[in-house]
Design a protein around this motif. Structure first.
Motif, mmCIF file in Angstrom:
data_model
loop_
_atom_site.group_PDB
_atom_site.id
_atom_site.type_symbol
_atom_site.label_atom_id
_atom_site.label_comp_id
_atom_site.label_asym_id
_atom_site.label_seq_id
_atom_site.Cartn_x
_atom_site.Cartn_y
_atom_site.Cartn_z
ATOM 1 N N ASP A 77 0.838 -1.364 -0.040
ATOM 2 C CA ASP A 77 0.049 0.109 -0.167
ATOM 3 C C ASP A 77 0.765 1.176 0.016
ATOM 4 O OD1 ASP A 77 -2.363 -1.613 0.097
ATOM 5 O OD2 ASP A 77 -2.672 -1.126 2.116
ATOM 6 N N GLY A 78 1.870 1.292 0.691
ATOM 7 C CA GLY A 78 2.853 2.408 0.981
ATOM 8 C C GLY A 78 4.143 1.991 1.598
ATOM 9 N N ALA A 94 -4.228 8.474 -5.990
ATOM 10 C CA ALA A 94 -5.474 9.400 -6.092
ATOM 11 C C ALA A 94 -6.201 9.398 -4.544
ATOM 12 C CB ALA A 94 -6.546 8.733 -6.801
ATOM 13 N N PHE A 95 -5.709 8.214 -3.818
ATOM 14 C CA PHE A 95 -6.096 8.325 -2.284
ATOM 15 C C PHE A 95 -5.344 9.418 -1.699
ATOM 16 C CE2 PHE A 95 -6.408 5.406 1.727
ATOM 17 C CZ PHE A 95 -7.148 6.224 2.258
ATOM 18 N N LEU A 96 -4.071 9.417 -1.968
ATOM 19 C CA LEU A 96 -3.145 10.344 -1.243
ATOM 20 C C LEU A 96 -3.648 11.770 -1.713
ATOM 21 C CD1 LEU A 96 -0.621 11.323 0.214
ATOM 22 C CD2 LEU A 96 0.634 11.061 -2.098
ATOM 23 N N ARG A 97 -3.923 11.940 -2.789
ATOM 24 C CA ARG A 97 -4.493 13.251 -3.219
ATOM 25 C C ARG A 97 -5.584 13.661 -2.452
ATOM 26 N NH1 ARG A 97 -5.660 12.195 -8.708
ATOM 27 N NH2 ARG A 97 -7.745 11.984 -8.004
ATOM 28 N N SER A 98 -6.590 12.912 -2.321
ATOM 29 C CA SER A 98 -7.918 12.981 -1.584
ATOM 30 C C SER A 98 -7.656 13.429 -0.189
ATOM 31 C CB SER A 98 -8.982 12.043 -1.920
ATOM 32 O OG SER A 98 -8.471 10.692 -0.963
ATOM 33 N N ASN A 129 -4.285 9.664 8.217
ATOM 34 C CA ASN A 129 -5.538 9.587 8.038
ATOM 35 C C ASN A 129 -5.633 8.242 7.133
ATOM 36 O OD1 ASN A 129 -6.655 11.744 9.243
ATOM 37 N ND2 ASN A 129 -6.554 13.088 7.551
ATOM 38 N N MET A 130 -4.783 8.018 6.097
ATOM 39 C CA MET A 130 -4.763 6.866 5.136
ATOM 40 C C MET A 130 -4.522 5.728 5.928
ATOM 41 S SD MET A 130 -2.210 8.595 2.141
ATOM 42 C CE MET A 130 -2.390 7.301 1.183
ATOM 43 N N LYS A 131 -3.762 5.690 7.064
ATOM 44 C CA LYS A 131 -3.646 4.598 7.907
ATOM 45 C C LYS A 131 -4.724 4.000 8.610
ATOM 46 C CE LYS A 131 -1.268 5.109 11.692
ATOM 47 N NZ LYS A 131 -2.628 4.751 12.724
ATOM 48 N N ASN A 132 -5.428 5.258 9.226
ATOM 49 C CA ASN A 132 -6.724 5.056 9.865
ATOM 50 C C ASN A 132 -7.933 4.312 8.917
ATOM 51 O OD1 ASN A 132 -5.404 5.729 12.216
ATOM 52 N ND2 ASN A 132 -6.198 7.781 12.049
ATOM 53 N N LYS A 133 -7.468 4.569 7.857
ATOM 54 C CA LYS A 133 -8.646 4.146 6.647
ATOM 55 C C LYS A 133 -8.349 2.775 6.038
ATOM 56 C CE LYS A 133 -10.592 8.720 5.634
ATOM 57 N NZ LYS A 133 -10.659 9.782 4.704
#
Length: 333
Positions: free
Chosen positions: A125-126, A175-179, A203-207
């Motif tokens: 994922d990252g 795109a997820f990072l952009r949002s 936020n990305m981690k929490n999602k």
């Protein structure tokens, strides 16, 4: 794969050199820092790089913009220029290149270089590249559990981890990072007056994104003169087997102690040069001893003994023995 390089800052800790040249364009072993950085990233990518976006200030000028696009082209990618007019933090800087935030994306801030002996695993994922440091209080750090990043902590006052974020990131879903970056802007979520990438990562981690640490074999800083001279030294060691002396250089009655980089039409006479010296195009060293230094283009050194030094472009130096940091168009005698 797209690569985004935020590089709009001028690098105040590297003055006087950055008064005339943006820090990412300071040469390391004959090539600009940003050129070295992009080459190293492409080297570890397991897939081809399609686009490289450079985020700069509008005052960099058209010549620099053309040079950056040429760097991308030399690596088989298309170069794009984006402007960051207001310095509002790392998240804001990356979002300036939002059209490249699609699919697989690497973000790399152009004030750090690295060496690695791996290929990027684009199925993750990252990936956030880190390095173990003695004093983590000066860095953003990550906490991990069973190989997965659990927390991001910015400059911890008390010890939580010694894995410092070096400023290079991979995202499977641009795109997820952009949002998430846009969410920070839209909701005016700042830390110390700036929009921070670490908030978007949290936020990305929490999602549901699983970020893993990626470790490099060496992390090289270009934050100030001494660090940049050291980075030049290490890079010359990395590439010492390459042909680093231009055929058009003139070397007479001199001793060259490798590794050194000697640029086009450089002149060396009655001198001892090296180890770990980078001499730019059309510069000259006469009747001198120079060690462990960066000398840029069109600079003339005579009757001097210098080491651990950094000289800019169009400098004239006569009769000095010192550890020097001299900006462009200076004469010292």
């Amino acid at each position: 794969m797209n690569i985004i390089i935020p590089m709009a800052g001028r690098g105040t800790r590297l003055r006087p050199h950055t008064l005339t040249t943006p820090k990412p364009l300071i040469p390391i072993a004959g090539k600009p820092i940003v050129n070295r950085l992009v080459e190293d990233i492409v080297e570890v990518c397991s897939e081809s790089v399609k686009n490289i976006g450079f985020i700069i200030g509008r005052d960099f000028g058209k010549e620099i913009e053309a040079d950056l696009k040429a760097i991308a082209k030399s690596l088989g990618a298309e170069g794009h220029i984006f402007y960051q007019d207001d310095k509002l933090g790392t998240a804001h800087a990356i979002l300036c290149a939002q059209e490249l935030l699609e699919g697989n994306v690497i973000v790399a801030f152009a004030d750090t270089l690295f060496k690695a002996d791996f290929k990027l695993d684009s199925s993750k994922d990252g990936i956030i590249w880190v390095q173990q440091v003695d004093d983590p209080s000066a860095f953003g750090v990550v906490k991990t559990d069973e190989g997965v990043i659990t927390d991001f902590v910015e400059k911890p006052a008390e010890f939580v981890s010694d894995l410092a974020i070096i400023g290079i990131y991979y995202f499977k879903n641009g795109a997820f990072l952009r949002s998430e970056l846009q969410y920070l802007i839209d909701n005016d979520i700042k830390v110390k007056g700036e929009y921070q990438l670490t908030n978007a990562l949290e936020n990305m981690k929490n999602k549901g994104s699983n970020f893993v640490p990626g470790q490099v074999s060496e992390w090289l800083d270009c934050g100030n003169k001494n660090a940049t001279v050291y980075t030049n030294k290490r890079y010359l060691e990395f590439i010492k087997d390459e042909d680093l002396i231009a055929k058009s250089a003139s070397i007479k009655n001199s001793v060259i102690i490798p590794p050194v980089y000697i640029g086009e039409k450089a002149v060396i006479e009655n001198s001892i040069i090296g180890p770990h010296v980078s001499l730019g195009n059309k510069s000259s060293i006469k009747n001198s001893i120079v060690q462990n230094s960066i000398i840029q283009t069109n600079t003339n050194i005579n009757n001097s003994n210098m080491k651990n030094s950094m000289l800019g472009n169009h400098v004239t130096l006569e009769g000095k023995s010192d550890d020097l940091s001299v900006g462009d168009y200076n004469t010292i005698s």
